[in-house]
Design a protein around this motif. Sequence first.
Motif, PDB file in Angstrom:
ATOM      1  N   LEU A  71      -1.534  -3.652   6.296  1.00 16.84           N
ATOM      2  CA  LEU A  71      -1.232  -2.785   5.183  1.00 16.84           C
ATOM      3  C   LEU A  71      -2.580  -2.407   4.423  1.00 16.84           C
ATOM      4  O   LEU A  71      -2.716  -2.958   3.311  1.00 16.84           O
ATOM      5  CB  LEU A  71      -0.090  -3.585   4.189  1.00 16.84           C
ATOM      6  CG  LEU A  71       1.404  -3.498   4.882  1.00 16.84           C
ATOM      7  CD1 LEU A  71       2.215  -4.309   3.703  1.00 16.84           C
ATOM      8  CD2 LEU A  71       1.866  -2.281   5.225  1.00 16.84           C
ATOM      9  N   VAL A  72      -3.265  -1.540   5.288  1.00 19.40           N
ATOM     10  CA  VAL A  72      -4.493  -0.988   4.498  1.00 19.40           C
ATOM     11  C   VAL A  72      -4.906   0.369   4.783  1.00 19.40           C
ATOM     12  O   VAL A  72      -4.169   0.994   5.673  1.00 19.40           O
ATOM     13  CB  VAL A  72      -5.834  -1.976   5.161  1.00 19.40           C
ATOM     14  CG1 VAL A  72      -5.801  -3.398   4.955  1.00 19.40           C
ATOM     15  CG2 VAL A  72      -5.716  -1.562   6.492  1.00 19.40           C
ATOM     16  N   ARG A  73      -5.562   1.106   4.008  1.00 20.83           N
ATOM     17  CA  ARG A  73      -5.898   2.279   4.010  1.00 20.83           C
ATOM     18  C   ARG A  73      -7.410   2.247   3.527  1.00 20.83           C
ATOM     19  O   ARG A  73      -7.942   1.433   2.853  1.00 20.83           O
ATOM     20  CB  ARG A  73      -5.273   3.273   3.405  1.00 20.83           C
ATOM     21  CG  ARG A  73      -5.344   2.933   1.808  1.00 20.83           C
ATOM     22  CD  ARG A  73      -4.436   4.188   0.832  1.00 20.83           C
ATOM     23  NE  ARG A  73      -4.597   3.772  -0.416  1.00 20.83           N
ATOM     24  CZ  ARG A  73      -3.338   3.567  -1.036  1.00 20.83           C
ATOM     25  NH1 ARG A  73      -2.163   3.523  -0.511  1.00 20.83           N
ATOM     26  NH2 ARG A  73      -3.507   3.044  -2.530  1.00 20.83           N
ATOM     27  N   GLU A  74      -8.021   3.376   4.141  1.00 21.37           N
ATOM     28  CA  GLU A  74      -9.607   3.330   3.706  1.00 21.37           C
ATOM     29  C   GLU A  74      -9.549   3.898   2.430  1.00 21.37           C
ATOM     30  O   GLU A  74      -9.118   5.055   1.999  1.00 21.37           O
ATOM     31  CB  GLU A  74     -10.357   4.290   4.742  1.00 21.37           C
ATOM     32  CG  GLU A  74     -11.728   4.468   4.419  1.00 21.37           C
ATOM     33  CD  GLU A  74     -12.565   5.599   5.254  1.00 21.37           C
ATOM     34  OE1 GLU A  74     -13.624   6.215   4.752  1.00 21.37           O
ATOM     35  OE2 GLU A  74     -12.063   5.846   6.226  1.00 21.37           O
ATOM     36  N   ALA A  75     -10.207   3.189   1.560  1.00 25.61           N
ATOM     37  CA  ALA A  75     -10.720   3.691   0.203  1.00 25.61           C
ATOM     38  C   ALA A  75     -11.538   4.581  -0.006  1.00 25.61           C
ATOM     39  O   ALA A  75     -12.679   4.761   0.727  1.00 25.61           O
ATOM     40  CB  ALA A  75     -11.314   2.286  -0.508  1.00 25.61           C
ATOM     41  N   THR A  89      -2.750  -2.442   0.279  1.00 30.84           N
ATOM     42  CA  THR A  89      -1.807  -1.672  -0.168  1.00 30.84           C
ATOM     43  C   THR A  89      -0.682  -2.641  -0.785  1.00 30.84           C
ATOM     44  O   THR A  89       0.281  -2.005  -1.739  1.00 30.84           O
ATOM     45  CB  THR A  89      -1.283  -0.477   0.537  1.00 30.84           C
ATOM     46  OG1 THR A  89      -0.792  -0.875   1.471  1.00 30.84           O
ATOM     47  CG2 THR A  89      -2.493   0.403   0.622  1.00 30.84           C
ATOM     48  N   GLY A  90      -0.361  -3.641   0.038  1.00 27.67           N
ATOM     49  CA  GLY A  90       0.939  -4.357  -0.347  1.00 27.67           C
ATOM     50  C   GLY A  90       2.033  -3.955   0.310  1.00 27.67           C
ATOM     51  O   GLY A  90       2.972  -4.781   0.682  1.00 27.67           O
ATOM     52  N   THR A  91       2.359  -2.431   0.206  1.00 28.45           N
ATOM     53  CA  THR A  91       3.514  -1.791   0.897  1.00 28.45           C
ATOM     54  C   THR A  91       2.989  -0.803   1.650  1.00 28.45           C
ATOM     55  O   THR A  91       2.146  -0.059   1.056  1.00 28.45           O
ATOM     56  CB  THR A  91       4.566  -1.380  -0.215  1.00 28.45           C
ATOM     57  OG1 THR A  91       3.901  -0.468  -1.307  1.00 28.45           O
ATOM     58  CG2 THR A  91       4.882  -2.519  -1.143  1.00 28.45           C
ATOM     59  N   VAL A 123      -3.777   6.474   5.377  1.00 29.90           N
ATOM     60  CA  VAL A 123      -2.309   6.230   5.092  1.00 29.90           C
ATOM     61  C   VAL A 123      -2.269   4.852   5.557  1.00 29.90           C
ATOM     62  O   VAL A 123      -2.646   4.543   6.847  1.00 29.90           O
ATOM     63  CB  VAL A 123      -1.512   7.125   5.752  1.00 29.90           C
ATOM     64  CG1 VAL A 123      -0.062   6.777   5.330  1.00 29.90           C
ATOM     65  CG2 VAL A 123      -1.667   8.669   5.004  1.00 29.90           C
ATOM     66  N   SER A 124      -1.599   3.817   4.730  1.00 29.85           N
ATOM     67  CA  SER A 124      -1.052   2.432   5.148  1.00 29.85           C
ATOM     68  C   SER A 124      -0.009   2.727   5.556  1.00 29.85           C
ATOM     69  O   SER A 124       1.180   2.928   5.043  1.00 29.85           O
ATOM     70  CB  SER A 124      -1.331   1.598   4.017  1.00 29.85           C
ATOM     71  OG  SER A 124      -0.793   0.312   4.197  1.00 29.85           O
ATOM     72  N   LEU A 147      -2.009   2.428  17.438  1.00 29.06           N
ATOM     73  CA  LEU A 147      -2.642   1.999  16.404  1.00 29.06           C
ATOM     74  C   LEU A 147      -4.144   2.757  16.316  1.00 29.06           C
ATOM     75  O   LEU A 147      -4.661   2.951  17.524  1.00 29.06           O
ATOM     76  CB  LEU A 147      -2.897   0.548  16.519  1.00 29.06           C
ATOM     77  CG  LEU A 147      -3.032  -0.142  17.840  1.00 29.06           C
ATOM     78  CD1 LEU A 147      -3.979  -1.542  17.811  1.00 29.06           C
ATOM     79  CD2 LEU A 147      -1.843  -0.614  18.394  1.00 29.06           C
ATOM     80  N   ASN A 148      -4.629   2.482  15.102  1.00 33.32           N
ATOM     81  CA  ASN A 148      -5.818   3.400  14.848  1.00 33.32           C
ATOM     82  C   ASN A 148      -6.845   2.180  15.282  1.00 33.32           C
ATOM     83  O   ASN A 148      -6.966   1.202  14.533  1.00 33.32           O
ATOM     84  CB  ASN A 148      -6.277   3.970  13.656  1.00 33.32           C
ATOM     85  CG  ASN A 148      -7.403   4.843  13.485  1.00 33.32           C
ATOM     86  OD1 ASN A 148      -8.397   4.347  13.933  1.00 33.32           O
ATOM     87  ND2 ASN A 148      -7.275   5.955  12.968  1.00 33.32           N
TER      88      ASN A 148
END
Length: 450
Positions: A71-75, A89-91, A123-124, A147-148
């Motif tokens: 559950l990640v996105r690029e900051a 992101t947790g969710t 986007v996560s 998947l990316n």
Amino acid sequence: MTALQPARPGRPPEPAPGRIPFPVVDEISRHCLREEEPETVHIEVHLPRQPDPERLRAAFGEALHRHPRILVREAPGPWYRRRYEWELTGTPDVDPTRFPAPGAGALERARDRALAEAPPLSVSPPVRLEVVRPSSTGGSCVLLLTLNHTALDGPACLRVLATAAELYGGAAVSPTSPVRNPVGSTGPGPLPPGRAGGPARPARVAPATDVRGAGGNGLLLADLPVPRRPAGAGYTVNDQLLVATCLMIARWNRLHDAPPRPMRITMPVDDRPRGAEMPIGNGTRLVEVGFGAQECAPEPGPEALAALLHRTAERTRALKSAPRPQLGHAATLLTAPALPVGMRAALTRGIRWAAAPWTSTTLLSNIGRIPYPLDFAEAGRAEAVWFSAPAAMPRGLTVTTASTSGRLHLALRWSRALLDDAAGQRLCDFFTDCLAAMAALPAVSGGDRS
């Protein structure tokens, strides 16, 4: 202006809470992204029946929470920051589960999306699950994950799906067989000369004749028997796949009048455990298995083929046991946070362009035996699992294999700037012929290595 000054070596800034600096593999991939050839991994899991949509959505959503690293996105950040960072992101930001309309062509369209549309890094989670019904009347179903690859790899995503199957069926899951790296190793061994093809430029896959102006990736999936190893063979199935890949390309190149050259095949090595504690992300390291020009040039007879298999086994055993960073020492140096990430990106792309002629010939990713039952209760267990890895130029061709229930599931994926569909089918035929020739080898003396 202080933000533009590089930090002292070994003293990068501390990441913000809930953030993870990009590892080496993620950063190199992020630097080299190209819209024409998205960096996607596609996974197909074929089930005999259809799972309940809401139960599956809930199980997959809970599996994401059980493996929060997905559950990640690029900051976001300025070009002069010294690291890319993942933001935990947790969710999920969006629901990653989709149910496209069933019917004829649904699976083919989903495959096309998997090759052409990468889940965005902003986007996560950076993964998409499509529940595809190839027929509006039939009972079978395909779980197609995209998947990316900048964020995670196929084995990690399969681990998350195994957790979803566990949650869906309500039964504890564990790997069904001892986890062994597909390369296989009994300890360090001598490194044979020329294992990486030497300093000479390796062979390239000869282009097909009518691919000008084409873009994106093509894909061919095949269901084959797992290659038989004669009793007493000292090589693994992975070694057989390496040799088949080498001979497949050599035969193709001879038909297209390409001069014989040494060949180098990139091979991921994955040492991670396959249980619930498996680290999620890009966890493989890459090694290159070399083949001399004379090894690839002729069509080997049984004795020469057996000798090539044993030399390949020695090479893979030595390469697996040798310590090495994931992408090598050069990539580790390129990703050191001594310069702003924007400058490192430009430098990495320039080096990649200049080094293109020395890039390995192709990539073989052997996932090996699927270690999870992938049992979705009333929908049944997985009958087949295919993976395909990105096939960007300059390699332009990747070979990915996995095995389930004694069957080898082969995916050939190619850049349409290099090959067309007819070429993909021809290469598949060559690969199948090479595996059959190895299966016909007589038994040999010596210990078995699995």
